[in-house]
Motif scaffolding. Structure first.
Motif, PDB file in Angstrom:
ATOM      1  N   HIS A 186      -9.392   3.730   1.595  1.00  0.00           N
ATOM      2  CA  HIS A 186      -8.768   4.109   2.857  1.00  0.00           C
ATOM      3  C   HIS A 186      -8.415   2.858   3.643  1.00  0.00           C
ATOM      4  CE1 HIS A 186     -11.056   7.723   1.779  1.00  0.00           C
ATOM      5  NE2 HIS A 186     -10.215   8.411   2.526  1.00  0.00           N
ATOM      6  N   VAL A 187      -7.382   2.980   4.479  1.00  0.00           N
ATOM      7  CA  VAL A 187      -6.988   1.884   5.345  1.00  0.00           C
ATOM      8  C   VAL A 187      -6.427   2.470   6.636  1.00  0.00           C
ATOM      9  CG1 VAL A 187      -4.639   1.728   4.380  1.00  0.00           C
ATOM     10  CG2 VAL A 187      -5.672  -0.286   5.456  1.00  0.00           C
ATOM     11  N   VAL A 188      -6.664   1.774   7.741  1.00  0.00           N
ATOM     12  CA  VAL A 188      -6.101   2.161   9.032  1.00  0.00           C
ATOM     13  C   VAL A 188      -4.920   1.251   9.326  1.00  0.00           C
ATOM     14  CG1 VAL A 188      -6.504   2.126  11.529  1.00  0.00           C
ATOM     15  CG2 VAL A 188      -8.168   3.191  10.010  1.00  0.00           C
ATOM     16  N   ALA A 189      -3.832   1.834   9.814  1.00  0.00           N
ATOM     17  CA  ALA A 189      -2.622   1.060  10.093  1.00  0.00           C
ATOM     18  C   ALA A 189      -2.000   1.518  11.397  1.00  0.00           C
ATOM     19  CB  ALA A 189      -1.615   1.237   8.955  1.00  0.00           C
ATOM     20  N   ASP A 190      -1.259   0.619  12.015  1.00  0.00           N
ATOM     21  CA  ASP A 190      -0.423   0.956  13.164  1.00  0.00           C
ATOM     22  C   ASP A 190       0.707   1.853  12.658  1.00  0.00           C
ATOM     23  OD1 ASP A 190       1.635   0.861  15.177  1.00  0.00           O
ATOM     24  OD2 ASP A 190       0.689  -0.933  16.003  1.00  0.00           O
ATOM     25  N   ALA A 191       0.851   3.019  13.251  1.00  0.00           N
ATOM     26  CA  ALA A 191       1.852   3.979  12.770  1.00  0.00           C
ATOM     27  C   ALA A 191       3.267   3.428  12.820  1.00  0.00           C
ATOM     28  CB  ALA A 191       1.766   5.266  13.597  1.00  0.00           C
ATOM     29  N   ARG A 192       3.532   2.501  13.739  1.00  0.00           N
ATOM     30  CA  ARG A 192       4.872   1.936  13.873  1.00  0.00           C
ATOM     31  C   ARG A 192       5.236   1.035  12.701  1.00  0.00           C
ATOM     32  NH1 ARG A 192       4.128  -1.078  19.380  1.00  0.00           N
ATOM     33  NH2 ARG A 192       2.242  -1.623  18.193  1.00  0.00           N
ATOM     34  N   TYR A 193       4.238   0.614  11.953  1.00  0.00           N
ATOM     35  CA  TYR A 193       4.462  -0.323  10.849  1.00  0.00           C
ATOM     36  C   TYR A 193       4.131   0.327   9.508  1.00  0.00           C
ATOM     37  CZ  TYR A 193       5.002  -3.612  14.610  1.00  0.00           C
ATOM     38  OH  TYR A 193       5.456  -4.234  15.749  1.00  0.00           O
ATOM     39  N   ALA A 194       4.308   1.624   9.439  1.00  0.00           N
ATOM     40  CA  ALA A 194       4.136   2.378   8.194  1.00  0.00           C
ATOM     41  C   ALA A 194       5.463   3.052   7.868  1.00  0.00           C
ATOM     42  CB  ALA A 194       3.025   3.418   8.338  1.00  0.00           C
ATOM     43  N   PHE A 195       5.998   2.775   6.697  1.00  0.00           N
ATOM     44  CA  PHE A 195       7.315   3.289   6.320  1.00  0.00           C
ATOM     45  C   PHE A 195       7.203   4.660   5.658  1.00  0.00           C
ATOM     46  CE2 PHE A 195       7.985  -1.405   5.867  1.00  0.00           C
ATOM     47  CZ  PHE A 195       8.872  -1.542   6.922  1.00  0.00           C
ATOM     48  N   PRO A 196       7.976   5.647   6.099  1.00  0.00           N
ATOM     49  CA  PRO A 196       8.021   6.929   5.379  1.00  0.00           C
ATOM     50  C   PRO A 196       8.607   6.718   3.982  1.00  0.00           C
ATOM     51  CG  PRO A 196       9.037   7.086   7.568  1.00  0.00           C
ATOM     52  CD  PRO A 196       8.839   5.639   7.289  1.00  0.00           C
ATOM     53  N   LEU A 197       7.951   7.267   2.968  1.00  0.00           N
ATOM     54  CA  LEU A 197       8.405   7.078   1.587  1.00  0.00           C
ATOM     55  C   LEU A 197       8.985   8.342   0.967  1.00  0.00           C
ATOM     56  CD1 LEU A 197       5.582   4.836   0.064  1.00  0.00           C
ATOM     57  CD2 LEU A 197       7.816   4.136   0.961  1.00  0.00           C
ATOM     58  N   GLY A 198       8.812   9.481   1.610  1.00  0.00           N
ATOM     59  CA  GLY A 198       9.311  10.709   1.002  1.00  0.00           C
ATOM     60  C   GLY A 198       8.520  11.063  -0.248  1.00  0.00           C
TER      61      GLY A 198
ATOM     62  N   ILE B 241       0.825  -1.203   0.000  1.00  0.00           N
ATOM     63  CA  ILE B 241       0.000   0.000   0.000  1.00  0.00           C
ATOM     64  C   ILE B 241       0.863   1.258   0.000  1.00  0.00           C
ATOM     65  CG2 ILE B 241      -1.826   1.239   1.224  1.00  0.00           C
ATOM     66  CD1 ILE B 241      -2.449  -1.484   2.632  1.00  0.00           C
ATOM     67  N   VAL B 242       0.527   2.167  -0.895  1.00  0.00           N
ATOM     68  CA  VAL B 242       1.121   3.505  -0.907  1.00  0.00           C
ATOM     69  C   VAL B 242      -0.014   4.515  -0.814  1.00  0.00           C
ATOM     70  CG1 VAL B 242       2.462   5.186  -2.221  1.00  0.00           C
ATOM     71  CG2 VAL B 242       3.097   2.761  -2.286  1.00  0.00           C
ATOM     72  N   GLY B 243       0.142   5.487   0.061  1.00  0.00           N
ATOM     73  CA  GLY B 243      -0.890   6.512   0.187  1.00  0.00           C
ATOM     74  C   GLY B 243      -0.428   7.625   1.101  1.00  0.00           C
ATOM     75  N   ARG B 244      -1.341   8.546   1.373  1.00  0.00           N
ATOM     76  CA  ARG B 244      -1.031   9.694   2.236  1.00  0.00           C
ATOM     77  C   ARG B 244      -1.930   9.689   3.458  1.00  0.00           C
ATOM     78  NH1 ARG B 244       2.573  13.262   0.140  1.00  0.00           N
ATOM     79  NH2 ARG B 244       3.034  12.983  -2.081  1.00  0.00           N
ATOM     80  N   ILE B 245      -1.338  10.071   4.569  1.00  0.00           N
ATOM     81  CA  ILE B 245      -2.067  10.097   5.833  1.00  0.00           C
ATOM     82  C   ILE B 245      -3.091  11.228   5.790  1.00  0.00           C
ATOM     83  CG2 ILE B 245      -1.861  10.448   8.314  1.00  0.00           C
ATOM     84  CD1 ILE B 245       1.004   9.347   8.087  1.00  0.00           C
ATOM     85  N   ASP B 246      -4.348  10.877   6.072  1.00  0.00           N
ATOM     86  CA  ASP B 246      -5.364  11.938   6.105  1.00  0.00           C
ATOM     87  C   ASP B 246      -6.060  12.057   7.460  1.00  0.00           C
ATOM     88  OD1 ASP B 246      -7.115   9.779   6.112  1.00  0.00           O
ATOM     89  OD2 ASP B 246      -8.320  10.486   4.430  1.00  0.00           O
ATOM     90  N   LEU B 247      -5.647  11.202   8.417  1.00  0.00           N
ATOM     91  CA  LEU B 247      -6.146  11.335   9.785  1.00  0.00           C
ATOM     92  C   LEU B 247      -5.156  10.635  10.709  1.00  0.00           C
ATOM     93  CD1 LEU B 247      -8.533  12.562  11.352  1.00  0.00           C
ATOM     94  CD2 LEU B 247      -9.657  10.326  11.232  1.00  0.00           C
ATOM     95  N   VAL B 248      -4.827  11.285  11.821  1.00  0.00           N
ATOM     96  CA  VAL B 248      -3.861  10.748  12.771  1.00  0.00           C
ATOM     97  C   VAL B 248      -4.552  10.506  14.101  1.00  0.00           C
ATOM     98  CG1 VAL B 248      -1.707  11.192  14.016  1.00  0.00           C
ATOM     99  CG2 VAL B 248      -1.957  11.946  11.648  1.00  0.00           C
ATOM    100  N   GLY B 249      -4.373   9.295  14.647  1.00  0.00           N
ATOM    101  CA  GLY B 249      -4.957   8.967  15.929  1.00  0.00           C
ATOM    102  C   GLY B 249      -4.135   9.503  17.090  1.00  0.00           C
ATOM    103  N   PRO B 250      -4.618   9.305  18.311  1.00  0.00           N
ATOM    104  CA  PRO B 250      -3.888   9.775  19.497  1.00  0.00           C
ATOM    105  C   PRO B 250      -2.533   9.088  19.634  1.00  0.00           C
ATOM    106  CG  PRO B 250      -6.166   9.176  20.042  1.00  0.00           C
ATOM    107  CD  PRO B 250      -5.910   8.677  18.659  1.00  0.00           C
ATOM    108  N   ASP B 251      -1.580   9.809  20.211  1.00  0.00           N
ATOM    109  CA  ASP B 251      -0.253   9.282  20.563  1.00  0.00           C
ATOM    110  C   ASP B 251       0.546   8.831  19.337  1.00  0.00           C
ATOM    111  OD1 ASP B 251      -0.703   9.706  23.305  1.00  0.00           O
ATOM    112  OD2 ASP B 251      -1.691   7.765  23.503  1.00  0.00           O
TER     113      ASP B 251
END
Length: 327
Positions: free
Chosen positions: A122-134, A62-72
């Motif tokens: 859209h997909v929800v993911a654990d932020a720790r397991y999402a790689f920054p792609l630049g 999956i490649v995409g852009r973050i459009d909502l950020v959860g707490p912490d």
């Protein structure tokens, strides 16, 4: 949101409208721009993997852009482009996690298998397991790197310092790994389905020194071979092709039964090993190396609602390189 949903074993995916998901603590929501179609998706759809809970949305490249950020969540921000891979969560507490083998975690979650994946808008993911792609690179071209590339990289590392490398199954993973191996100075030998001249031509264009059918012997004994095709009969074929002390790496999550073979094929300290999943460090390492190696993916893009047709094409060996869905 819209998603292609698998409702039952071996069912056709169906398009559904769903409420927009809300990320929980430590999670992000990603608007999907591209999702690669992986052979593991076929294993999910065809019920070849255990403990599938229906309904499930496949897709884990999956490649995409973050459009909502959860707490912490402090590591990502709105608008960041990220890649979401197969490994979606690990417990951090079991023996394997504690010993640096999170790919073997006892309580993992996998994107598109045990949690909803990227055949969706859209997909929800654990932020720790999402790689920054630049910002470098095209979304469609990057998508296959998130599994075919990552598993390919892990299998290449496990193949050791093999100078003469065989690749059995020259699809999404094979054509990516071949480019890295050539960049590293290895001699690549590509094995395809008999008669798949297009894949053999692609292998040669990407630097392979030899390309032929998987039931052929290479022109020289191999130091190691990686099997990406889910065909158990390739194991004795690959063992036959490697030299004394050579290594055969089985890189798929599922494979048909391995037929019996004479011990002579394994003798003389040949090794047969498997690859399971990936670690986050694998992802960081590979995503740093891929641009250095000049990796270019061979992709064909399709609309999301053609997911069933694309899976059929993959099942029948009609995809050159990698297929990618675009919502």
């Amino acid at each position: 949101m819209r998603a292609m949903v698998l409702a039952a074993p071996r069912a056709r995916l169906r398009m559904e409208e769903r409420p927009d998901p809300i990320p929980g603590e430590g999670q992000i929501r990603v608007r999907v721009s591209a999702c690669g179609v992986c052979r593991t998706d076929l294993h999910v759809v065809d019920a070849e993997l255990p403990d599938i809970r229906y309904p499930i949305v496949p897709g884990h490249e999956i490649v995409g852009r973050i459009d909502l950020v959860g707490p912490d969540v402090a590591t990502h921000a709105l608008g960041d482009r990220v890649g979401i891979p197969w490994l979606g969560f690990t417990c951090g507490n079991c023996r394997f996690c504690r010993e640096g083998m999170e790919n073997l975690c006892d309580r993992p979650l996998f994107t598109g298998y045990t949690r909803d994946g990227g055949y969706a808008t859209h997909v929800v993911a654990d932020a720790r397991y999402a790689f920054p792609l630049g910002e470098a690179g095209d979304d469609v071209a990057l998508a296959p790197l998130l599994c075919a590339g990552l598993i390919g990289w892990r299998s290449l590392v496990l193949a050791g310092q093999a100078e003469r490398l065989g690749i059995y199954g020259f699809g999404a993973a094979g054509h990516i790994v071949a480019q890295v191996a050539v960049w590293q100075g290895r001699s690549v030998h590509a094995f395809t389905r008999r008669g798949d001249l297009a894949a053999q031509d692609l292998a040669r264009r990407l630097g392979a020194v030899w390309a032929g059918a998987s039931d052929e012997m290479p022109d020289t004994p191999l130091d190691a071979a990686i099997i990406y095709a889910p065909a158990g009969e390739l194991v004795p074929a690959a063992l036959r092709a490697v030299r004394k002390g050579g290594r055969v790496v089985c890189a798929g999550i599922h494979m048909s039964d391995i037929p019996s073979f004479p011990y002579d094929l394994l003798w003389q300290e040949r090794q047969l090993i498997s690859v399971a999943n990936l670690t986050r460090q694998d992802g960081l390492d590979f995503l740093r190396i891929a641009p250095q190696a000049g990796v270019r993916t061979e992709t064909t893009a399709f609309p999301l609602d053609q997911a069933n047709e694309v899976l059929d094409m993959l099942r029948n060996g009609q995809i050159l390189g990698a297929a990618v869905l675009r919502p």
